[in-house]
Design a protein around this motif. Sequence first.
Motif, PDB file in Angstrom:
ATOM      1  N   PHE A   1       0.854  -1.183   0.000  1.00  0.00           N
ATOM      2  CA  PHE A   1       0.000   0.000   0.000  1.00  0.00           C
ATOM      3  C   PHE A   1       0.889   1.232   0.000  1.00  0.00           C
ATOM      4  N   ALA A   2       0.848   2.011  -1.061  1.00  0.00           N
ATOM      5  CA  ALA A   2       1.680   3.218  -1.162  1.00  0.00           C
ATOM      6  C   ALA A   2       1.098   4.315  -0.267  1.00  0.00           C
ATOM      7  N   THR A   3       1.978   5.009   0.435  1.00  0.00           N
ATOM      8  CA  THR A   3       1.549   6.106   1.311  1.00  0.00           C
ATOM      9  C   THR A   3       2.404   7.333   1.041  1.00  0.00           C
ATOM     10  N   GLY A   4       1.906   8.470   1.443  1.00  0.00           N
ATOM     11  CA  GLY A   4       2.711   9.676   1.421  1.00  0.00           C
ATOM     12  C   GLY A   4       3.704   9.647   2.568  1.00  0.00           C
ATOM     13  N   VAL A   5       4.650  10.570   2.541  1.00  0.00           N
ATOM     14  CA  VAL A   5       5.671  10.642   3.586  1.00  0.00           C
ATOM     15  C   VAL A   5       5.596  12.020   4.226  1.00  0.00           C
ATOM     16  N   THR A   6       5.548  12.037   5.553  1.00  0.00           N
ATOM     17  CA  THR A   6       5.485  13.283   6.305  1.00  0.00           C
ATOM     18  C   THR A   6       6.598  13.326   7.340  1.00  0.00           C
ATOM     19  N   VAL A   7       6.917  14.520   7.791  1.00  0.00           N
ATOM     20  CA  VAL A   7       7.717  14.697   8.994  1.00  0.00           C
ATOM     21  C   VAL A   7       6.827  15.463   9.970  1.00  0.00           C
ATOM     22  N   ILE A   8       6.622  14.869  11.147  1.00  0.00           N
ATOM     23  CA  ILE A   8       5.844  15.512  12.200  1.00  0.00           C
ATOM     24  C   ILE A   8       6.832  16.289  13.064  1.00  0.00           C
ATOM     25  N   THR A   9       6.568  17.570  13.302  1.00  0.00           N
ATOM     26  CA  THR A   9       7.449  18.406  14.112  1.00  0.00           C
ATOM     27  C   THR A   9       6.675  19.014  15.275  1.00  0.00           C
ATOM     28  N   ALA A  10       7.393  19.235  16.373  1.00  0.00           N
ATOM     29  CA  ALA A  10       6.797  19.869  17.551  1.00  0.00           C
ATOM     30  C   ALA A  10       7.900  20.564  18.337  1.00  0.00           C
ATOM     31  N   ALA A  11       7.540  21.648  19.012  1.00  0.00           N
ATOM     32  CA  ALA A  11       8.483  22.386  19.852  1.00  0.00           C
ATOM     33  C   ALA A  11       8.669  21.644  21.171  1.00  0.00           C
ATOM     34  N   THR A  12       9.888  21.673  21.711  1.00  0.00           N
ATOM     35  CA  THR A  12      10.183  20.953  22.949  1.00  0.00           C
ATOM     36  C   THR A  12       9.874  21.745  24.205  1.00  0.00           C
ATOM     37  N   GLY A  13       9.727  23.030  24.101  1.00  0.00           N
ATOM     38  CA  GLY A  13       9.566  23.865  25.281  1.00  0.00           C
ATOM     39  C   GLY A  13      10.857  24.559  25.656  1.00  0.00           C
ATOM     40  N   LEU A  14      11.991  24.070  25.133  1.00  0.00           N
ATOM     41  CA  LEU A  14      13.270  24.739  25.332  1.00  0.00           C
ATOM     42  C   LEU A  14      13.437  25.771  24.229  1.00  0.00           C
ATOM     43  N   PRO A  15      14.004  26.928  24.520  1.00  0.00           N
ATOM     44  CA  PRO A  15      14.146  27.975  23.498  1.00  0.00           C
ATOM     45  C   PRO A  15      14.865  27.465  22.235  1.00  0.00           C
ATOM     46  N   GLY A  16      14.179  27.610  21.093  1.00  0.00           N
ATOM     47  CA  GLY A  16      14.771  27.249  19.805  1.00  0.00           C
ATOM     48  C   GLY A  16      14.904  25.767  19.549  1.00  0.00           C
ATOM     49  N   ARG A  17      14.422  24.897  20.425  1.00  0.00           N
ATOM     50  CA  ARG A  17      14.567  23.449  20.260  1.00  0.00           C
ATOM     51  C   ARG A  17      13.257  22.819  19.800  1.00  0.00           C
ATOM     52  N   ALA A  18      13.383  21.804  18.965  1.00  0.00           N
ATOM     53  CA  ALA A  18      12.218  21.093  18.442  1.00  0.00           C
ATOM     54  C   ALA A  18      12.624  19.668  18.113  1.00  0.00           C
ATOM     55  N   GLU A  19      11.650  18.823  17.954  1.00  0.00           N
ATOM     56  CA  GLU A  19      11.864  17.437  17.542  1.00  0.00           C
ATOM     57  C   GLU A  19      11.034  17.167  16.301  1.00  0.00           C
ATOM     58  N   GLY A  20      11.474  16.187  15.521  1.00  0.00           N
ATOM     59  CA  GLY A  20      10.727  15.769  14.347  1.00  0.00           C
ATOM     60  C   GLY A  20      10.946  14.294  14.098  1.00  0.00           C
ATOM     61  N   THR A  21       9.968  13.665  13.466  1.00  0.00           N
ATOM     62  CA  THR A  21      10.107  12.263  13.110  1.00  0.00           C
ATOM     63  C   THR A  21       9.338  11.983  11.818  1.00  0.00           C
TER      64      THR A  21
END
Length: 178
Positions: free
Chosen positions: A30-50
Amino acid sequence: MSAPFSSAPSVPHPRPAVEGKALREACSAFATGVTVITAATGLPGRAEGTTVNSFTSVSLDPPLVLFCLHRQSRLGPVLRQSGCFAVNFLTHRQQELAWAFSGRDSARVEEVPHRRTPEGVPVLTDALGHLVCRRYAEYDGGDHLIVLGEVIELGLPGPAESPLVFYRGAMHALPGTA
């Protein structure tokens, strides 16, 4: 009126459990699209993505989407703390970026071109499009969490490009659209 769904359907004959490896192989068709989910960590200028390919729209009213996140993902605690996240739809030119955000030792959002929403959520500037969401609900999904988000912003930044798709364990551009 339709009959309600039962939470435990009866199975006439017990069957052996489906193995995870076999299920992964079957679902790879099953073909799917590809995304990167991003969110801020709460630390200034820091974020995570997957990187996530288990994404879908759920409802137009209210505007809801969902994705599935492994329980051990470093993004889980960040999502709960921040309350908001972005779904970044990747173009066929972003395959390297998708792989960079897919491992345990992920790429750093700070090193990728992005902008911040008023809520502080990082949105990848070179993505095909994006949705900014407020975390709406979270459900048990076995070894994954099912994360439901209410869309509060969306964008298609420029001319349409070919999306990045995941099929048979590899990333591809759609034929004739690259």
